[in-house]
Scaffold this motif. Structure first.
Motif, PDB file in Angstrom:
ATOM      1  N   CYS A  64      61.231  23.691  60.573  1.00  0.00           N
ATOM      2  CA  CYS A  64      61.352  22.394  59.925  1.00  0.00           C
ATOM      3  C   CYS A  64      61.360  21.504  60.927  1.00  0.00           C
ATOM      4  O   CYS A  64      60.690  20.273  60.502  1.00  0.00           O
ATOM      5  CB  CYS A  64      62.902  22.400  59.254  1.00  0.00           C
ATOM      6  SG  CYS A  64      63.318  23.468  57.861  1.00  0.00           S
ATOM      7  N   GLY A  65      61.692  21.536  62.190  1.00  0.00           N
ATOM      8  CA  GLY A  65      61.501  20.538  63.307  1.00  0.00           C
ATOM      9  C   GLY A  65      60.015  20.014  63.345  1.00  0.00           C
ATOM     10  O   GLY A  65      59.641  18.871  63.616  1.00  0.00           O
ATOM     11  N   SER A  66      59.000  21.083  62.948  1.00  0.00           N
ATOM     12  CA  SER A  66      57.668  20.758  63.272  1.00  0.00           C
ATOM     13  C   SER A  66      56.847  20.452  61.921  1.00  0.00           C
ATOM     14  O   SER A  66      55.702  20.330  61.924  1.00  0.00           O
ATOM     15  CB  SER A  66      56.949  21.815  64.222  1.00  0.00           C
ATOM     16  OG  SER A  66      57.091  23.014  63.509  1.00  0.00           O
ATOM     17  N   GLU A  90      66.055  25.880  61.205  1.00  0.00           N
ATOM     18  CA  GLU A  90      64.875  26.076  60.095  1.00  0.00           C
ATOM     19  C   GLU A  90      65.500  26.611  58.740  1.00  0.00           C
ATOM     20  O   GLU A  90      66.301  27.432  58.426  1.00  0.00           O
ATOM     21  CB  GLU A  90      63.684  26.734  60.513  1.00  0.00           C
ATOM     22  CG  GLU A  90      63.903  28.185  60.767  1.00  0.00           C
ATOM     23  CD  GLU A  90      62.759  28.926  61.308  1.00  0.00           C
ATOM     24  OE1 GLU A  90      62.432  29.979  60.726  1.00  0.00           O
ATOM     25  OE2 GLU A  90      62.097  28.517  62.201  1.00  0.00           O
ATOM     26  N   GLU A  91      64.707  26.059  57.712  1.00  0.00           N
ATOM     27  CA  GLU A  91      65.116  26.726  56.274  1.00  0.00           C
ATOM     28  C   GLU A  91      64.752  28.120  56.276  1.00  0.00           C
ATOM     29  O   GLU A  91      63.334  28.467  56.476  1.00  0.00           O
ATOM     30  CB  GLU A  91      64.523  25.929  55.190  1.00  0.00           C
ATOM     31  CG  GLU A  91      63.992  26.439  53.998  1.00  0.00           C
ATOM     32  CD  GLU A  91      65.238  26.845  53.057  1.00  0.00           C
ATOM     33  OE1 GLU A  91      65.598  28.081  53.162  1.00  0.00           O
ATOM     34  OE2 GLU A  91      65.846  25.728  52.631  1.00  0.00           O
ATOM     35  N   PRO A  92      65.444  29.089  56.165  1.00  0.00           N
ATOM     36  CA  PRO A  92      65.163  30.535  56.097  1.00  0.00           C
ATOM     37  C   PRO A  92      64.160  30.939  54.881  1.00  0.00           C
ATOM     38  O   PRO A  92      63.524  31.976  55.201  1.00  0.00           O
ATOM     39  CB  PRO A  92      66.336  31.279  56.215  1.00  0.00           C
ATOM     40  CG  PRO A  92      67.447  30.330  55.412  1.00  0.00           C
ATOM     41  CD  PRO A  92      66.982  28.872  55.906  1.00  0.00           C
ATOM     42  N   TYR A  93      64.224  30.373  54.041  1.00  0.00           N
ATOM     43  CA  TYR A  93      63.445  30.912  52.655  1.00  0.00           C
ATOM     44  C   TYR A  93      62.080  29.942  52.508  1.00  0.00           C
ATOM     45  O   TYR A  93      61.646  30.196  51.360  1.00  0.00           O
ATOM     46  CB  TYR A  93      64.261  30.821  51.481  1.00  0.00           C
ATOM     47  CG  TYR A  93      65.476  31.708  51.624  1.00  0.00           C
ATOM     48  CD1 TYR A  93      65.643  33.131  52.149  1.00  0.00           C
ATOM     49  CD2 TYR A  93      67.141  31.178  51.425  1.00  0.00           C
ATOM     50  CE1 TYR A  93      66.590  34.055  52.240  1.00  0.00           C
ATOM     51  CE2 TYR A  93      68.069  32.006  51.795  1.00  0.00           C
ATOM     52  CZ  TYR A  93      67.837  33.439  52.112  1.00  0.00           C
ATOM     53  OH  TYR A  93      69.083  34.017  52.040  1.00  0.00           O
ATOM     54  N   SER A  97      54.328  27.295  56.493  1.00  0.00           N
ATOM     55  CA  SER A  97      54.250  27.346  57.880  1.00  0.00           C
ATOM     56  C   SER A  97      53.533  26.225  58.368  1.00  0.00           C
ATOM     57  O   SER A  97      52.077  26.071  58.136  1.00  0.00           O
ATOM     58  CB  SER A  97      53.416  28.699  58.217  1.00  0.00           C
ATOM     59  OG  SER A  97      54.065  29.945  58.037  1.00  0.00           O
ATOM     60  N   PRO A  98      53.985  25.243  59.283  1.00  0.00           N
ATOM     61  CA  PRO A  98      53.330  24.404  59.723  1.00  0.00           C
ATOM     62  C   PRO A  98      52.441  24.559  60.775  1.00  0.00           C
ATOM     63  O   PRO A  98      52.375  25.663  61.383  1.00  0.00           O
ATOM     64  CB  PRO A  98      54.647  23.511  60.573  1.00  0.00           C
ATOM     65  CG  PRO A  98      55.779  23.947  59.938  1.00  0.00           C
ATOM     66  CD  PRO A  98      55.633  25.314  59.483  1.00  0.00           C
TER      67      PRO A  98
END
Length: 100
Positions: A64-66, A90-93, A97-98
């Motif tokens: 989530c951060g990237s 990060e959101e686990p679900y 993928s950034p």
């Protein structure tokens, strides 16, 4: 924020107040930020360190951060909490993928 958040709204556009007066970022996130019987809601909303963290997308961690979409999504903070005991994880679900 220049963009409108359409994903997780916890502590940004909404909160949950229990029948006992406890204020939470959302009904699924068991992190109390204060109690309206002791502190005015506006003060809790403005001053809570938890709410301030949730409003800063630059504090998000992991994927989530990237993520390029963190300003509009933000991932579910409750699912992050239950998976990692960290509201900024990060959101686990999320299947995205950034590329950063």
């Amino acid at each position: 924020m220049s963009e409108v958040r359409k994903g997780c709204l916890a502590g940004i556009h909404m909160c949950f107040i229990s029948h006992k007066g406890d204020v939470f970022p959302c009904g699924y996130l068991p992190t109390s930020c204060g109690n309206v019987k002791k502190t005015p809601l506006k003060e809790i909303w403005d001053a809570s360190s938890t709410f301030q963290q949730l409003r800063d997308p630059n504090l998000l961690e992991g994927r989530c951060g990237s993520c390029d979409f963190k300003m509009v999504c933000g991932g579910c903070r409750a699912r992050a909490y239950y998976s990692y005991q960290n509201i900024l994880a990060e959101e686990p679900y999320c299947a995205y993928s950034p590329t950063a």
